[in-house]
Design an enzyme around this catalytic site. Structure first.
Site, mmCIF file in Angstrom:
data_model
loop_
_atom_site.group_PDB
_atom_site.id
_atom_site.type_symbol
_atom_site.label_atom_id
_atom_site.label_comp_id
_atom_site.label_asym_id
_atom_site.label_seq_id
_atom_site.Cartn_x
_atom_site.Cartn_y
_atom_site.Cartn_z
ATOM 1 N N LYS A 31 -9.085 -9.659 5.135
ATOM 2 C CA LYS A 31 -9.260 -8.267 5.573
ATOM 3 C C LYS A 31 -10.145 -8.325 6.815
ATOM 4 O O LYS A 31 -11.373 -8.183 6.733
ATOM 5 C CB LYS A 31 -9.887 -7.453 4.434
ATOM 6 C CG LYS A 31 -9.647 -5.965 4.548
ATOM 7 C CD LYS A 31 -9.842 -5.281 3.217
ATOM 8 C CE LYS A 31 -9.934 -3.787 3.351
ATOM 9 N NZ LYS A 31 -8.758 -3.118 3.891
ATOM 10 N N GLU A 63 4.117 -4.729 2.635
ATOM 11 C CA GLU A 63 3.204 -3.660 2.199
ATOM 12 C C GLU A 63 3.232 -2.572 3.258
ATOM 13 O O GLU A 63 3.911 -2.695 4.264
ATOM 14 C CB GLU A 63 1.797 -4.222 2.030
ATOM 15 C CG GLU A 63 1.226 -4.824 3.324
ATOM 16 C CD GLU A 63 -0.150 -5.459 3.156
ATOM 17 O OE1 GLU A 63 -0.902 -5.032 2.268
ATOM 18 O OE2 GLU A 63 -0.456 -6.377 3.943
ATOM 19 N N ARG A 102 -13.835 -10.327 -2.519
ATOM 20 C CA ARG A 102 -12.805 -10.386 -1.472
ATOM 21 C C ARG A 102 -13.440 -10.497 -0.091
ATOM 22 O O ARG A 102 -12.944 -11.220 0.778
ATOM 23 C CB ARG A 102 -11.880 -9.170 -1.559
ATOM 24 C CG ARG A 102 -10.675 -9.274 -0.625
ATOM 25 C CD ARG A 102 -9.664 -8.172 -0.863
ATOM 26 N NE ARG A 102 -10.175 -6.861 -0.507
ATOM 27 C CZ ARG A 102 -9.500 -5.711 -0.668
ATOM 28 N NH1 ARG A 102 -8.282 -5.720 -1.186
ATOM 29 N NH2 ARG A 102 -10.020 -4.564 -0.322
HETATM 30 N N1 PXG Z 1 -2.882 -3.373 2.388
HETATM 31 C C1 PXG Z 1 -3.586 -3.271 3.522
HETATM 32 C C2 PXG Z 1 -3.053 -3.868 4.755
HETATM 33 C C3 PXG Z 1 -4.826 -2.611 3.524
HETATM 34 O O1 PXG Z 1 -5.530 -2.514 4.651
HETATM 35 C C4 PXG Z 1 -4.518 -2.147 1.166
HETATM 36 C C5 PXG Z 1 -3.319 -2.846 1.226
HETATM 37 C C6 PXG Z 1 -4.970 -1.617 -0.162
HETATM 38 O O2 PXG Z 1 -6.029 -2.424 -0.661
HETATM 39 P P1 PXG Z 1 -7.164 -1.836 -1.620
HETATM 40 O O3 PXG Z 1 -8.046 -3.000 -1.892
HETATM 41 O O4 PXG Z 1 -7.858 -0.732 -0.874
HETATM 42 O O5 PXG Z 1 -6.485 -1.351 -2.826
HETATM 43 C C7 PXG Z 1 -5.308 -2.047 2.332
HETATM 44 C C8 PXG Z 1 -6.632 -1.348 2.334
HETATM 45 C C9 PXG Z 1 -7.619 3.771 5.665
HETATM 46 C C10 PXG Z 1 -7.833 2.334 5.417
HETATM 47 O O6 PXG Z 1 -8.544 4.392 6.221
HETATM 48 C C11 PXG Z 1 -7.126 1.695 4.423
HETATM 49 C C12 PXG Z 1 -7.350 0.335 4.160
HETATM 50 C C13 PXG Z 1 -8.224 -0.332 4.924
HETATM 51 C C14 PXG Z 1 -8.900 0.308 5.924
HETATM 52 C C15 PXG Z 1 -8.723 1.651 6.179
HETATM 53 O O7 PXG Z 1 -6.548 4.283 5.331
HETATM 54 N N2 PXG Z 1 -6.606 -0.205 3.152
#
Ligand code: PXG
Length: 285
Positions: A151, A184, A52
């Site tokens: 991301k 989301e 990713r």
């Molecule tokens: N949606 C968004 C917008 C995200 O940033 C997720 C979904 C979940 O994706 P994963 O791959 O982790 O299952 C994310 C990821 C935090 C933090 O500290 C969380 C994310 C990114 C950066 C910081 O809460 N989430």
């Protein structure tokens, strides 16, 4: 011992882990990142996170000057050097140092940073009692403008929604897309359960393709559940039997109210609990 941070192939003590103010990651949010977990020394879906990251980089025309294998080895080495086995890993690749203009061609070398630290989780109480969330008025950035699948280091869209959640006393906020459909949460994907079937917005709704989301879809399907990836509205969430969020830090966390409406019984439901238990069997925690 001070935490060691990897920057471009070298390790620095936390206090000395610094990046130039001319780095376009800082000046423009020009870069990409990953948030990864390790459980008992094993990195969860390492390859998926690296894939990713490279996809995000490709989408912003950023060439990561390292092979995926070498980068994965650097992540492993950073964990090892810090003696961490249950950790949160932040992998950042920015455009690198340039001048004050936007031109990415002025940035000769991307900055590659690996930070590992103890993981900070939602309090256990929230896994038992569930989260209250609200719908933010800030809509998710349109995929026609900038794909939410990237991301990127620019999280303002999510941060604005996070501020709204926080001001409503909520730890997460639901974001709708440019069409008014459920997208989301600010850092988590969203799922609902209705009549024993599982639903989550499709990637085309303009969401990050969460690694945890994909793992949960996979484990639910393997357990014989029907999972629909399809457009959802706020109405669907209001009438759901259960709702939960997925993310690297959160894993699977139940949601019990949205916009002051109870979801189902207002308590974490049996399907969510079962999926949480199943998820723990794949992480070993
Ligand atoms: N949606 C968004 C917008 C995200 O940033 C997720 C979904 C979940 O994706 P994963 O791959 O982790 O299952 C994310 C990821 C935090 C933090 O500290 C969380 C994310 C990114 C950066 C910081 O809460 N989430």
């Amino acid at each position: 011992m001070s935490l060691k941070v990897y920057i471009n192939g070298e390790f620095f003590d936390k206090e000395n882990a610094k990046i130039s103010v001319f780095d376009h990651g800082f000046l423009y949010g020009d870069g990409v990142f990953e948030g990864i977990r390790s459980y008992s020394g094993k990195i969860f879906r390492h390859r998926e996170h690296i894939d990713r990251l490279y996809d995000s980089a490709a989408a912003i025309a950023l060439t990561i000057p390292m092979t995926k294998e070498d980068l994965m080895a650097a992540v492993e080495e950073t964990l090892k050097i810090n003696g961490l086995s249950d950790a949160y890993i932040r992998l950042v690749v920015s455009r690198g140092m340039g001048d004050l203009g936007l031109d990415p061609n002025k940035c000769e070398k991307p900055s590659i940073i690996i930070i590992t630290d103890a993981i900070s989780l939602y309090p256990q109480e929230l896994y038992e009692n569930g989260l209250d969330i609200v719908t933010a008025s800030t809509i998710r950035v349109s995929p026609a403008a900038l794909s939410p699948r990237i991301k990127s280091l620019n999280y303002l869209n999510n941060i604005l929604a996070k501020i709204e959640g926080d001001r409503a006393g909520c730890k997460e906020a639901l974001m709708l897309n440019h069409k008014g459909e459920v997208a989301e949460c600010t850092g988590d994907n969203v799922f609902i359960i209705r009549r024993e079937e599982i639903f989550t917005p499709s990637i085309e709704a303009g969401v990050l393709e969460g690694i945890t989301r994909n793992a949960v879809i996979e484990l639910a399907r393997n357990a014989g559940y029907t999972v629909h990836e399809m457009p959802l509205t706020r109405f669907d969430v209001y009438i759901a039997d259960e709702c939960f969020l997925t993310g690297t830090a959160a894993e699977i966390i139940p949601v019990v109210t949205i916009d002051s409406r109870k979801i189902g019984t207002g308590r974490p439901g049996p399907f969510t609990k079962e999926l949480i238990a199943k998820f723990h069997t794949i992480t070993g925690k």
